[in-house]
Motif scaffolding. Structure first.
Motif, PDB file in Angstrom:
ATOM      1  N   GLY A 146      12.277 -98.217 -38.336  1.00 43.47           N
ATOM      2  CA  GLY A 146      12.977 -99.031 -37.346  1.00 43.47           C
ATOM      3  C   GLY A 146      12.903 -98.418 -35.966  1.00 43.47           C
TER       4      GLY A 146
ATOM      5  N   TYR B 245      19.378-110.680 -38.845  1.00 43.24           N
ATOM      6  CA  TYR B 245      17.996-111.144 -38.652  1.00 43.24           C
ATOM      7  C   TYR B 245      16.993-110.310 -39.451  1.00 43.24           C
ATOM      8  N   ALA B 246      17.134-108.984 -39.400  1.00 42.39           N
ATOM      9  CA  ALA B 246      16.163-108.121 -40.089  1.00 42.39           C
ATOM     10  C   ALA B 246      16.146-108.382 -41.597  1.00 42.39           C
TER      11      ALA B 246
ATOM     12  N   ARG C 282      21.269-102.805 -35.960  1.00 45.53           N
ATOM     13  CA  ARG C 282      20.197-103.755 -36.265  1.00 45.53           C
ATOM     14  C   ARG C 282      18.993-103.015 -36.865  1.00 45.53           C
TER      15      ARG C 282
END
Lengths: 325, 294
Positions: free
Chosen positions: B121, B140-141, B193
């Motif tokens: 990431g 979202y990920a 995130r």
């Protein structure tokens, strides 16, 4: 020079001397002239617009009052001013907008996405972009010839049309397709610019969490670019609704137009549109009162355009609000 | 100053017997047995044929924080962006040499960069949350990785935000836009995130350069906590930050080609952070950390 100035400043011994130096009156004359001339240009442009609008309104309003606005809107083409109406023109113009919205918008946006996101920076692609830019500047009458040859004749076919000749000749389909192609470069260019303006950080964020390119485009790039894309659509609408020359080439009706039933008949049948009516009534004798009819038609055209643009802008603002919330 | 804890890895330098007592000292266990996550050999990056950085040989070990320091233009961010193939997004970028991620060459033709980025990431210099709700930023990920159930996503969102020390501040407004958070909160959101896809490594490209000292301190504390589960590689302009958080430090600098006047970055020295800051072996490192240039 600079040394001399700084020595002079050091020699201002009292606050009073400094005050008189930095509060010198006179001001920026050149700047003032610049500002005033900018304002003058703005006022000149506005004045022309106001003059145009007031002429149209002063011609149109008495006529509309006398006839009744509803009657004018519902009436059909006629050779007499007291029976003339623009309903068929409104239908034609609205259908042209529908063609633009349904064809030019998705095709243009898709082309822009390809150009901005997938196409590599090769010579071929640079030529392609340049060509699209040039196409957006091609006079509309040239597109009219394209419409005449391809949509009216090749795909129209006349009375013994083959199964694939679907446009019906001088029809709303031919006109709508011609207009959609006419505005396509505008949609592509404005959408490209909107997509290019998407911040790199946003793309990186999407890729950084493991999204594929198409996921990044669909969930981040397009939503972010949508307001800009819609602005381009507004421009495309305005262009499509105002053009008369291509309609003339494709063969819009200038005389009388019989009414039709059903969707297919309407689309494949003869048609007119508001700019055509403006063109046609403007040629008729002043003495019979046709200038008033022309002015009233212009007014209707402007209102239709305003409604189309307002809905696009309304949609855009909603998207923008959603984005910033 | 934080002394790097060299035994902080999955294999600690101590063996514990079943009864809980320390094993007899005859059993020799290496002091540092950490697994290599990344290994580079003669790595260099070219932009449109021009070599931006060269000579990068280093090993990044699991569970450690590795800092890249050096003056502007030395290629430290460029190297960092190789580790999750972010350089792929730049036209004309080309990587030479080997970059192994747990033994696999990341620039092998068969490697899918999207899968790489789910394991490695990234947190960027400027906080860059999606212009969507806080919940959607985190979810979202896992969504693009295939998690579909709302319940599962909710759980991931909560876990990630808790790990990023942001949960208590945002739990009541998960549906509000992430753009309304402060800069420091936004950056912690970006960290949340990044860890939402459960990566092995988190790359951080000057994550605190847009933040004030208080927000910076929070991010640094967070980084140290995250090393229990993640390997962190951080690029920083701030030497004190490297000294505070990093186990290992790599110093990059630039060299100017005499004929073309173009700058190329290179790796000068790579060592344990305490060694680097107390006894650098290269004169250029010493000059940089003592503030004589850079």
């Amino acid at each position: 020079m600079a040394l001399a100035l700084s020595r002079e400043r050091r020699e201002e011994r009292t606050s009073e001397a400094v005050r008189s130096a930095i509060t010198r009156s006179g001001g920026d004359r050149v700047g003032l002239v610049f500002k005033v001339s900018l304002l003058a240009c703005l006022l000149f442009a506005l004045a022309l617009l106001v003059w145009l609008m007031s002429t149209v309104l002063s011609d149109a309003l008495p006529y509309l009052n006398e006839r009744g606005t509803g009657e004018f809107l519902n009436g059909r083409l006629s050779s007499r001013t007291e029976r003339f109406g623009v309903s068929q023109g409104i239908i034609g113009s609205v259908w042209i907008l529908v063609f633009v919205a349904v064809l030019a918008f998705p095709v243009g946006v898709a082309a822009a996405v390809y150009l901005e996101e997938y196409a590599r920076n090769t010579r071929l692609n640079r030529v392609l972009v340049l060509t699209i830019r040039n196409l957006s500047g091609v006079p509309s009458v040239v597109y009219g010839i394209l419409g005449l040859v391809v949509f009216k004749e090749l795909l129209g076919g006349g009375d013994d049309a083959a199964w694939w000749q679907f446009t019906g000749g001088s029809s709303l389909i031919s006109a709508g397709l011609t207009m959609a192609i006419l505005v396509l470069p505008i949609v592509i260019i404005t959408a490209s610019e909107a997509i290019r303006a998407v911040p790199r950080e946003l793309r990186e964020a999407g890729f950084g969490v493991g999204a594929t390119q198409s996921e990044v485009i669909r969930s981040h790039v397009l939503p972010y670019a949508l307001p800009g894309i819609l602005t381009g659509t507004v421009l495309a609408f305005a262009r499509a609704i105002g053009e008369a020359a291509p309609l003339l080439m494709v063969g819009a009706v200038t005389g009388l137009l019989s009414s039709k039933d059903g969707l297919i008949d309407t689309l494949q049948g003869k048609f007119t549109a508001l700019p055509m009516i403006v063109y046609q009534t403007a040629k008729r004798p002043d003495a019979e009162g046709w200038p008033a009819v022309t002015a009233a038609t212009i007014l209707v055209l402007l209102v239709v355009l305003l409604v189309a643009n307002a809905s696009a802008i309304f949609f855009r603002n909603r998207v923008e609000r959603k984005r910033s919330r | 100053m934080n002394t790097p804890n060299v035994s902080r890895g999955p294999v600690a330098g101590r063996v514990v017997a079943p009864n809980g007592a320390t094993a007899p000292s005859e059993i020799e266990v290496p002091a540092v047995v950490t697994e290599a996550v990344f290994e580079t050999r003669e790595l260099s990056v070219l932009y449109s044929g021009f070599r931006a950085v060269r000579g990068v040989d280093l090993t990044i070990r699991r569970g450690e924080i590795t800092a890249f320091i050096g003056p502007s233009g030395c290629g430290k961010s460029t190297v960092l962006r190789c580790f999750n193939r972010m350089n792929d997004l730049i036209d004309g970028a080309k990587v030479e040499g080997d970059l192994l991620y747990r033994g696999v060459n990341l620039y092998d033709a068969a490697v899918n960069p999207v899968e790489v980025r789910r394991r490695v990431g990234m947190v960027f210099q400027k906080p860059n949350p999606f212009p969507k709700s806080i919940w959607h930023n985190i979810a979202y990920a896992p969504k693009v990785a295939g998690v579909k159930k709302k319940g599962d996503l909710d759980e991931i969102v909560e876990r990630s935000l808790r790990r990023a020390a942001l949960w208590d501040e945002v739990k009541d407004r998960l549906n509000d836009s992430a753009m309304g958070l402060s800069g420091g909160q936004q950056q912690r959101l970006c960290i949340a995130r990044a860890i939402a896809s459960d990566p092995e490594v988190v790359l951080m490209d000057e994550p605190c350069s847009a933040l004030d000292p208080i927000a910076t301190a929070r991010i640094e504390d967070l980084m140290k906590e995250l090393t229990n589960d993640y390997t962190i590689v951080i690029v920083t302009h701030n030497m004190q930050q490297a000294a505070r958080v990093a186990d290992m430090t790599a110093f990059f600098t630039t060299e100017v080609a005499s004929e073309s006047d173009r700058r190329t970055g290179l790796l000068v020295e790579y060592d344990r952070t305490d060694m680097m800051f107390t006894a650098p072996s290269d004169e250029r490192t010493e000059n940089y950390i003592t503030g004589r240039f850079g």
